[in-house]
Design a protein around this motif. Sequence first.
Motif, PDB file in Angstrom:
ATOM      1  N   LEU A 122       0.837  -1.211   0.000  1.00 16.50           N
ATOM      2  CA  LEU A 122       0.000   0.000   0.000  1.00 16.50           C
ATOM      3  C   LEU A 122       0.870   1.257   0.000  1.00 16.50           C
ATOM      4  CD1 LEU A 122      -2.833   1.166  -0.024  1.00 16.50           C
ATOM      5  CD2 LEU A 122      -2.890   0.995   2.472  1.00 16.50           C
ATOM      6  N   GLY A 123       1.954   1.215   0.740  1.00 11.90           N
ATOM      7  CA  GLY A 123       2.871   2.350   0.771  1.00 11.90           C
ATOM      8  C   GLY A 123       3.465   2.646  -0.599  1.00 11.90           C
ATOM      9  N   HIS A 124       3.822   1.588  -1.329  1.00 10.55           N
ATOM     10  CA  HIS A 124       4.385   1.777  -2.671  1.00 10.55           C
ATOM     11  C   HIS A 124       3.334   2.336  -3.619  1.00 10.55           C
ATOM     12  CE1 HIS A 124       8.212  -0.048  -1.795  1.00 10.55           C
ATOM     13  NE2 HIS A 124       7.588  -1.057  -1.206  1.00 10.55           N
ATOM     14  N   LEU A 125       2.135   1.760  -3.539  1.00  7.67           N
ATOM     15  CA  LEU A 125       1.089   2.169  -4.481  1.00  7.67           C
ATOM     16  C   LEU A 125       0.607   3.590  -4.202  1.00  7.67           C
ATOM     17  CD1 LEU A 125      -1.026  -1.117  -4.624  1.00  7.67           C
ATOM     18  CD2 LEU A 125       0.549  -0.239  -6.357  1.00  7.67           C
ATOM     19  N   GLY A 126       0.684   4.014  -2.930  1.00 12.32           N
ATOM     20  CA  GLY A 126       0.167   5.327  -2.564  1.00 12.32           C
ATOM     21  C   GLY A 126       1.160   6.467  -2.768  1.00 12.32           C
ATOM     22  N   LYS A 127       2.391   6.103  -3.070  1.00 13.89           N
ATOM     23  CA  LYS A 127       3.469   7.093  -3.109  1.00 13.89           C
ATOM     24  C   LYS A 127       3.171   8.277  -4.025  1.00 13.89           C
ATOM     25  CE  LYS A 127       7.415   4.864  -2.225  1.00 13.89           C
ATOM     26  NZ  LYS A 127       8.452   3.962  -2.721  1.00 13.89           N
ATOM     27  N   ASN A 128       2.659   7.999  -5.195  1.00  8.48           N
ATOM     28  CA  ASN A 128       2.425   9.079  -6.156  1.00  8.48           C
ATOM     29  C   ASN A 128       0.943   9.388  -6.359  1.00  8.48           C
ATOM     30  OD1 ASN A 128       5.204   9.666  -6.834  1.00  8.48           O
ATOM     31  ND2 ASN A 128       5.204   7.598  -7.711  1.00  8.48           N
ATOM     32  N   ALA A 133      -8.763   0.952  11.457  1.00  7.30           N
ATOM     33  CA  ALA A 133      -7.760   0.720  10.412  1.00  7.30           C
ATOM     34  C   ALA A 133      -7.012   1.991  10.049  1.00  7.30           C
ATOM     35  CB  ALA A 133      -8.438   0.148   9.163  1.00  7.30           C
ATOM     36  N   SER A 134      -7.503   3.140  10.508  1.00 10.15           N
ATOM     37  CA  SER A 134      -6.965   4.412  10.008  1.00 10.15           C
ATOM     38  C   SER A 134      -5.491   4.603  10.370  1.00 10.15           C
ATOM     39  CB  SER A 134      -7.804   5.594  10.519  1.00 10.15           C
ATOM     40  OG  SER A 134      -7.711   5.681  11.922  1.00 10.15           O
ATOM     41  N   LYS A 135      -5.070   4.048  11.486  1.00  5.62           N
ATOM     42  CA  LYS A 135      -3.675   4.189  11.908  1.00  5.62           C
ATOM     43  C   LYS A 135      -2.720   3.659  10.838  1.00  5.62           C
ATOM     44  CE  LYS A 135      -0.499   2.594  15.503  1.00  5.62           C
ATOM     45  NZ  LYS A 135      -0.362   1.776  16.722  1.00  5.62           N
ATOM     46  N   GLU A 136      -2.965   2.404  10.412  1.00 12.40           N
ATOM     47  CA  GLU A 136      -2.116   1.774   9.407  1.00 12.40           C
ATOM     48  C   GLU A 136      -2.303   2.409   8.039  1.00 12.40           C
ATOM     49  OE1 GLU A 136       0.297  -1.090   9.748  1.00 12.40           O
ATOM     50  OE2 GLU A 136       0.156   0.356  11.374  1.00 12.40           O
ATOM     51  N   VAL A 137      -3.565   2.666   7.702  1.00  6.86           N
ATOM     52  CA  VAL A 137      -3.866   3.224   6.382  1.00  6.86           C
ATOM     53  C   VAL A 137      -3.165   4.570   6.214  1.00  6.86           C
ATOM     54  CG1 VAL A 137      -5.738   4.148   4.949  1.00  6.86           C
ATOM     55  CG2 VAL A 137      -6.045   1.979   6.146  1.00  6.86           C
TER      56      VAL A 137
END
Length: 456
Positions: free
Chosen positions: A42-48, A118-122
């Motif tokens: 998720l971190g990779h996909l959200g980067k841009n 879930a918001s913490k991780e998201v």
Amino acid sequence: MKIKIFLAICACKASVFFLRLMGRGGTAIPGKIALKICPELLGHLGKNVRTIIITGTNGKTTSARMAEEIFAQSGLSYFSNRSGANLINGITAEFAGHAGLLGKPKKSFALIEADEAASKEVCRFLNPEVVLVTNVFRDQLDRYGEVTNTLESILAGVKNSPEALVCLNADCSLTVSIAEKIPNKVIFYGVSLPIYEEKVEEVSDAPFCIRCKHEYEYSYHTFGHLGGFFCSQCGYKRPAPDIAVTEILNRGENETSVMMDMFGSPEELSISIPGGYNIYNAAGALAISEAMGLDRDTAKKAIADFSWGFGRMEQFDMGKTKARMILVKNTAGCNQVINYLGNLRERSVFVFCLNDHIADGTDISWIWDVNFEKLCDLGEMLESVYVSGIRSADMAVRLKYAGIDGEKLRIFEDYGELISAMGSQELPVVIIPTYTAMMALREKMSAAFGGKQFWE
Ligand SMILES: [Zn+2]
């Protein structure tokens, strides 16, 4: 790392595809598989992708849909987790679905509704640009424990969003407390007067000052513990909102119009869905729009055009599954509901409850003008159709003429039996009642399953 990302995205897309082939929707399993392969996906996909997160106990979905209308009318390139999958698995699958096989995003913005827990991780993965917290209420106690635990979860999410502009409901004493614990810039929004003429007697989820435990006093109430709270002992109080509803001009059956003060400028706003809670949802959506610097007139027009005019979309927790309730009153409204149902991506159970009291309309011939035939296109996605209410027999005849398979059709004379049949379902249930049927069912469902979730 690149290989891992590639494999995770492939696995996610493939499992979504196969689930659909089997007539099943849902993104939780594909997301889970993808995260097994690449936990940081998720971190990779959200980067841009510029991400907006909406969280809070009530009103997430409607606020998100209103914000989505604003995004659409502003011409933004965006995607959202419309399916309501608001845990990390489902959100990951949404991002994977809107990225190429190497993880390159296809859209510029993501509008994401995130579960409080879930918001913490998201937020940690997505580093959002805007976070909206709608409110904090007691909800689903078995899952979250006390209301302060919910608040702590949300706070952790906001703390994981160091770059976000944070939009907070000024009328919720619990939500406001977040502002004191973060360095972020905050936009407060609220309703500066009682929404109803008569005070609604409700049990408060937050009667005591979050700072000093002294009992709050109120200059006015809107809903539950929301309103003009202040603590006479320590001075903690509702902050003056940047975006405030200052007057209710018209409270119609299908819409509400209000006067607002938006950063000092008076604005008239028409909200295309009824219900006092939707005033908050509209104000929250506008707060997002202001935080992003979108054109205000476009945003106001989007709220006025918002196309969920047909009902309230209340959501009920029923043990094993969730039920949505969509009020219908007439042909046009019911056709909108049929359109909505026709686009569901999860195998579902539909429940039609037809009454013919004065409040429902005593003439039920309108059901013959509704395009129920469209439901046949759902094929296997339609598990079964339950009918109930005073005119259940008429409704069943109508659905048979529409071509609904008789094997899928069940008539329930008694609401108790209907509710226990719904309660034993594992698939999502959508209830489409007329007005008096809705009132009766809502009461019985609250009694059977506890709590009401009247904001969604
Ligand atoms: Zn106090």
